[in-house]
Motif scaffolding. Sequence first.
Motif, PDB file in Angstrom:
ATOM      1  N   HIS A  61       0.845  -1.197   0.000  1.00  0.00           N
ATOM      2  CA  HIS A  61       0.000   0.000   0.000  1.00  0.00           C
ATOM      3  C   HIS A  61       0.882   1.248   0.000  1.00  0.00           C
ATOM      4  O   HIS A  61       2.034   1.190   0.424  1.00  0.00           O
ATOM      5  CB  HIS A  61      -0.955  -0.010   1.207  1.00  0.00           C
ATOM      6  CG  HIS A  61      -0.258  -0.062   2.528  1.00  0.00           C
ATOM      7  ND1 HIS A  61       0.198  -1.237   3.086  1.00  0.00           N
ATOM      8  CD2 HIS A  61       0.100   0.915   3.392  1.00  0.00           C
ATOM      9  CE1 HIS A  61       0.779  -0.976   4.235  1.00  0.00           C
ATOM     10  NE2 HIS A  61       0.751   0.332   4.452  1.00  0.00           N
ATOM     11  N   HIS A  63       1.928   5.390   0.892  1.00  0.00           N
ATOM     12  CA  HIS A  63       1.764   6.480   1.856  1.00  0.00           C
ATOM     13  C   HIS A  63       2.343   7.743   1.237  1.00  0.00           C
ATOM     14  O   HIS A  63       3.359   7.682   0.546  1.00  0.00           O
ATOM     15  CB  HIS A  63       2.519   6.219   3.164  1.00  0.00           C
ATOM     16  CG  HIS A  63       1.914   5.167   4.036  1.00  0.00           C
ATOM     17  ND1 HIS A  63       0.710   5.326   4.663  1.00  0.00           N
ATOM     18  CD2 HIS A  63       2.363   3.934   4.393  1.00  0.00           C
ATOM     19  CE1 HIS A  63       0.444   4.233   5.379  1.00  0.00           C
ATOM     20  NE2 HIS A  63       1.422   3.368   5.213  1.00  0.00           N
ATOM     21  N   HIS A 105       4.694   0.190   0.506  1.00  0.00           N
ATOM     22  CA  HIS A 105       5.294  -0.849   1.344  1.00  0.00           C
ATOM     23  C   HIS A 105       4.280  -1.901   1.791  1.00  0.00           C
ATOM     24  O   HIS A 105       3.072  -1.747   1.634  1.00  0.00           O
ATOM     25  CB  HIS A 105       6.068  -0.250   2.530  1.00  0.00           C
ATOM     26  CG  HIS A 105       5.218   0.314   3.628  1.00  0.00           C
ATOM     27  ND1 HIS A 105       5.738   0.704   4.831  1.00  0.00           N
ATOM     28  CD2 HIS A 105       3.891   0.577   3.712  1.00  0.00           C
ATOM     29  CE1 HIS A 105       4.770   1.164   5.599  1.00  0.00           C
ATOM     30  NE2 HIS A 105       3.646   1.095   4.962  1.00  0.00           N
ATOM     31  N   GLU A 107       3.588  -4.630   5.114  1.00  0.00           N
ATOM     32  CA  GLU A 107       3.913  -4.823   6.529  1.00  0.00           C
ATOM     33  C   GLU A 107       3.218  -6.107   6.992  1.00  0.00           C
ATOM     34  O   GLU A 107       1.998  -6.205   6.928  1.00  0.00           O
ATOM     35  CB  GLU A 107       3.410  -3.633   7.354  1.00  0.00           C
ATOM     36  CG  GLU A 107       4.003  -2.298   6.939  1.00  0.00           C
ATOM     37  CD  GLU A 107       3.223  -1.109   7.489  1.00  0.00           C
ATOM     38  OE1 GLU A 107       2.117  -0.826   6.971  1.00  0.00           O
ATOM     39  OE2 GLU A 107       3.707  -0.465   8.431  1.00  0.00           O
TER      40      GLU A 107
HETATM   41 FE   FE2 Z   1       1.828   1.368   5.984  1.00  0.00          FE
END
Ligand code: FE2
Length: 281
Positions: A61, A63, A105, A107
């Motif tokens: 996703h 940012h 990134h 996670e």
């Molecule tokens: Fe994130």
Amino acid sequence: MSLFKEVTQRIEPQPVIEGAGVLLRRSIAPHASNPHDPFLLFDHFAFNDPAEGPIRGFPTHPHRGIETVTYMLEGSVRHRDSLGNTGSIGSGDVQWMTSGRGILHEEMPRRSPQGSIDGFQLWVNLPSRLKMSQPRYQEVVARNIPTVADSGVCIRVVAGEANGVTGPVTGIAARPLYLDVTLDPKAGWVRAVPSGDTTLAYVFEGAGRFSGQEISAVHMVRFGDGEKIQVQAGPEGVRFMLIAGSPFREPIVPYGPFVMNTREEIQQALIDLRNGTFVQE
Ligand code: FE2
């Protein structure tokens, strides 16, 4: 203005599902009214029940315009991003990621050998002049986060200063204080926090009196203006994250993983994603 910051708000974390089905406790979330400026979001991921099933994590996703801060108590988060960074944020480690103009990134939380995952993600805003800056990472492993202990108070200093010791995360626009504070049973603590700074505490173990108000885990409290905060631990002790920083006082437009100053900047982020120009080397 009073000497001590009073508790002005007691926030009950709400269960939410994020990413690919990750259960979180969310205390604050981005909102155009920006009530906790410069802080945007605070999530607590705690998966301690095997009945919750497999951990699905946060697939790739983007940012833009913010900083995401991952601080792990137990378990780890494997991460991978569009700049070629890859690694694992382990127990006691912090990753302070300044997204600037953009990163993509992934996670993926992992359980500790004991089976638990426990950690926090804080989002800190960037001022307009830094929203399109180069992305920057500060990754600090547990042994490089200093601990100061005095009179029944033990503090891990992630960012900011405590007892003359400065934390390893530096150069952050919001001038944040991010401390992991443990008080022994019945211990007391008084701490100066600049008046005008937004001040929050996330109480995640035990209970205590915060500026005279009884607060037990798990709750977030917001303090009003004043020069100091005062905490008195209950009979079991208390542990909390102290979060403070100076507000930017700029309009914000949050949109999912982006927080910009105008609608046009959000539209530009979506255009950049579509055109493959979101991430620049
Ligand atoms: Fe994130």
